[in-house]
Design an enzyme around this catalytic site. Structure first.
Site, PDB file in Angstrom:
ATOM      1  N   SER A 213       7.277 106.780 -52.542  1.00  0.00           N
ATOM      2  CA  SER A 213       7.940 105.490 -52.755  1.00  0.00           C
ATOM      3  C   SER A 213       9.384 105.447 -52.310  1.00  0.00           C
ATOM      4  O   SER A 213       9.892 104.374 -51.963  1.00  0.00           O
ATOM      5  CB  SER A 213       7.849 105.111 -54.234  1.00  0.00           C
ATOM      6  OG  SER A 213       8.420 106.118 -55.045  1.00  0.00           O
TER       7      SER A 213
ATOM      8  N   HIS B 111       1.684 102.688 -52.763  1.00  0.00           N
ATOM      9  CA  HIS B 111       2.371 102.211 -51.560  1.00  0.00           C
ATOM     10  C   HIS B 111       1.524 102.391 -50.303  1.00  0.00           C
ATOM     11  O   HIS B 111       2.014 102.161 -49.194  1.00  0.00           O
ATOM     12  CB  HIS B 111       3.712 102.919 -51.414  1.00  0.00           C
ATOM     13  CG  HIS B 111       4.654 102.634 -52.542  1.00  0.00           C
ATOM     14  ND1 HIS B 111       5.467 101.528 -52.586  1.00  0.00           N
ATOM     15  CD2 HIS B 111       4.874 103.302 -53.712  1.00  0.00           C
ATOM     16  CE1 HIS B 111       6.162 101.528 -53.701  1.00  0.00           C
ATOM     17  NE2 HIS B 111       5.823 102.595 -54.409  1.00  0.00           N
TER      18      HIS B 111
ATOM     19  N   GLU C  90       1.495 111.510 -54.302  1.00  0.00           N
ATOM     20  CA  GLU C  90       1.481 110.121 -53.863  1.00  0.00           C
ATOM     21  C   GLU C  90       0.928 110.082 -52.452  1.00  0.00           C
ATOM     22  O   GLU C  90       1.088 111.037 -51.687  1.00  0.00           O
ATOM     23  CB  GLU C  90       2.890 109.522 -53.892  1.00  0.00           C
ATOM     24  CG  GLU C  90       3.480 109.411 -55.287  1.00  0.00           C
ATOM     25  CD  GLU C  90       4.828 108.704 -55.291  1.00  0.00           C
ATOM     26  OE1 GLU C  90       4.988 107.696 -54.577  1.00  0.00           O
ATOM     27  OE2 GLU C  90       5.722 109.161 -56.027  1.00  0.00           O
TER      28      GLU C  90
ATOM     29  N   ASN D 119       8.249  94.696 -52.102  1.00  0.00           N
ATOM     30  CA  ASN D 119       7.026  95.489 -51.922  1.00  0.00           C
ATOM     31  C   ASN D 119       5.836  94.623 -51.517  1.00  0.00           C
ATOM     32  O   ASN D 119       4.694  95.086 -51.530  1.00  0.00           O
ATOM     33  CB  ASN D 119       6.685  96.250 -53.204  1.00  0.00           C
ATOM     34  CG  ASN D 119       7.658  97.377 -53.484  1.00  0.00           C
ATOM     35  OD1 ASN D 119       8.270  97.924 -52.575  1.00  0.00           O
ATOM     36  ND2 ASN D 119       7.823  97.719 -54.748  1.00  0.00           N
TER      37      ASN D 119
ATOM     38  N   LYS E  13       1.934  95.206 -55.344  1.00  0.00           N
ATOM     39  CA  LYS E  13       2.692  95.439 -54.115  1.00  0.00           C
ATOM     40  C   LYS E  13       1.987  94.734 -52.963  1.00  0.00           C
ATOM     41  O   LYS E  13       2.087  93.531 -52.822  1.00  0.00           O
ATOM     42  CB  LYS E  13       2.872  96.937 -53.904  1.00  0.00           C
ATOM     43  CG  LYS E  13       3.686  97.589 -55.038  1.00  0.00           C
ATOM     44  CD  LYS E  13       3.834  99.064 -54.893  1.00  0.00           C
ATOM     45  CE  LYS E  13       4.752  99.638 -55.968  1.00  0.00           C
ATOM     46  NZ  LYS E  13       4.231  99.509 -57.336  1.00  0.00           N
TER      47      LYS E  13
ATOM     48  N   HIS F 236       5.927 110.330 -58.617  1.00  0.00           N
ATOM     49  CA  HIS F 236       6.534 109.241 -59.373  1.00  0.00           C
ATOM     50  C   HIS F 236       6.800 109.643 -60.816  1.00  0.00           C
ATOM     51  O   HIS F 236       6.105 110.490 -61.390  1.00  0.00           O
ATOM     52  CB  HIS F 236       5.599 108.024 -59.334  1.00  0.00           C
ATOM     53  CG  HIS F 236       6.218 106.767 -59.811  1.00  0.00           C
ATOM     54  ND1 HIS F 236       6.148 106.357 -61.132  1.00  0.00           N
ATOM     55  CD2 HIS F 236       6.938 105.821 -59.159  1.00  0.00           C
ATOM     56  CE1 HIS F 236       6.787 105.206 -61.257  1.00  0.00           C
ATOM     57  NE2 HIS F 236       7.276 104.850 -60.083  1.00  0.00           N
TER      58      HIS F 236
ATOM     59  N   ASP G  67      -1.842 108.917 -56.068  1.00  0.00           N
ATOM     60  CA  ASP G  67      -1.203 107.654 -56.416  1.00  0.00           C
ATOM     61  C   ASP G  67      -1.001 106.912 -55.098  1.00  0.00           C
ATOM     62  O   ASP G  67      -0.133 107.259 -54.306  1.00  0.00           O
ATOM     63  CB  ASP G  67       0.133 107.939 -57.104  1.00  0.00           C
ATOM     64  CG  ASP G  67       0.929 106.677 -57.395  1.00  0.00           C
ATOM     65  OD1 ASP G  67       0.642 105.627 -56.781  1.00  0.00           O
ATOM     66  OD2 ASP G  67       1.856 106.749 -58.216  1.00  0.00           O
TER      67      ASP G  67
END
Length: 385
Positions: free
Chosen positions: A184, A212, A180, A46, A239, A132, A209
């Site tokens: 992910s 990423h 998100e 990541n 990440k 998540h 979120d």
């Protein structure tokens, strides 16, 4: 003997090809990883921007340790809130154009804390189906009513909100939309503009979120909220920013509420001030070195162009590219064949993803090059064909 379920459940995991075991990593970078004495091309990291091991970040970490120490030595409400933390929070607020920011030990902790705190009995939480595990766990542990809408299905979300407002009284309309920014396991992006519009229409709070997305999306790496107003942004440092910890950026009233009522925040030792100082340098680099994001985009397009039509690739504009294999055993076999060719990829299996959608989760970083991508694509085409 008591606790027989321990052995029983592990045995079942192995029988279903879902058993998980740790691998000790001797060395790693965004591009390579050394495990059990063998070096592999690493496509499971990541470290999207390739900032891990960056000299300036390492130097900032050393400076932070010498100036503030390696440990906060207390929670943020006792003596653990140092100038390093305050300075990092200020940088994040300026970066994301938010009034307030609070630091957490991890993204899991931050998400769980936020769902529990926001999940008042007068609230309804609307979670994207692919949210998540930390968001789901936090929501389930709250007093809120919970509904999950189909992945990226904003039409269904609108219907659920409209129905809720019809069936509840005015004082019970505290709605929270949770998603998100970049998902992910699939690598696809949320429809953030549509979510923001729906939130405004229904007077709901929008929570993203951005674990990423941060560092990877936006001209200066601001993440999914770069071009859209989002009420609350959570993102991690471990990440793209290559340190450790997480933050929540929000308005002043929510920050004040968290400081007073979030058990995760109140009772946890603050993150290392040395890491906070290093993260300031990470954010500085992430903002100014846009070439890292451009390179990820270019290499991602190259991968998509090189993969065979027989490869089931989920379309993505992020660093994450999911190749769906199907059952667990077949996915593990593909992973093993790739490892024999010097490629490290992890098999993602249920319950992380739905049954019969086990996959390879390919992550492309700015540390990779075109030769790496061509080799990866050729190997995947060979073992899946």
């Amino acid at each position: 003997m008591t606790f027989e379920f321990l052995k029983h459940d592990i045995k079942q995991q192995k029988a279903r090809a879902r058993y998980r075991a740790r691998q000790c990593v001797a060395e790693q970078s965004g591009r390579e990883v050394t495990i059990n004495g063998k070096q592999y091309l690493n496509f499971s990291s990541n470290d999207y921007l390739g900032l891990n091991h960056h000299r300036e970040i390492n130097k900032a970490l050393q400076e932070g340790a010498e100036r503030f120490g390696t440990c906060a030595s207390g929670s943020s409400l006792i003596t653990g809130y140092s100038y390093a933390h305050q300075s990092l929070e200020n940088d994040i607020c300026e970066w994301l154009n938010k009034p307030k920011c609070l630091l957490f030990a991890s993204g899991f902790s931050a998400n769980t804390a936020m769902m529990q705190v926001l999940g008042n009995k007068t609230c309804h939480i609307y979670l994207d189906k692919l949210s998540h595990a930390s968001l789901i766990d936090g929501a389930l542990a709250s007093d809120a009513k919970i509904k999950r809408f189909l992945h990226n299905d904003t039409a269904q979300l609108s219907r659920l909100l409209s129905k809720s407002q019809t069936n509840t009284s005015a004082e019970e309309t505290n709605n929270i939309i949770v998603s998100e920014g970049v998902f992910s396991m699939d690598g696809d992006q949320a429809k953030v503009s549509s979510l923001a519009q729906i939130a405004k229409q229904h007077q709901a709070m929008l929570y993203l979120d951005d674990a990423h997305s941060i560092g990877v999306v936006g001209e200066k790496g601001q993440g999914s909220s770069a071009n859209t107003e989002v009420d609350v942004v959570m993102a991690t440092f471990g990440k793209a920013l290559a340190t450790s910890g997480a933050f929540v950026a929000c308005d002043e009233s929510l920050a004040d509420y968290l400081i007073n009522f979030s058990r995760h925040y109140v009772y946890s030792t603050a993150i290392s001030p040395a890491l906070a100082w290093a993260t300031k340098k990470s954010i500085e680099l992430a903002q100014k070195e846009h070439w890292r994001r451009i390179k990820i985009q270019e290499l991602s397009l190259l991968l998509m162009s090189k993969l065979s039509n027989k490869v089931k690739l989920i379309q993505s504009a992020s660093s994450i590219h999911a190749i769906v294999i199907g059952d667990e055993t077949s996915t593990l076999n593909v992973c093993q064949k790739l490892r024999e060719k010097g490629i490290w990829l992890t098999a993602i299996r249920p319950p992380t993803v739905p049954i019969n959608s086990s996959r390879l989760r390919v992550t492309i970083t700015s540390s990779h090059n075109a030769k790496d991508i061509n080799y990866l694509a050729n190997c995947i085409n060979e073992v899946i064909a």
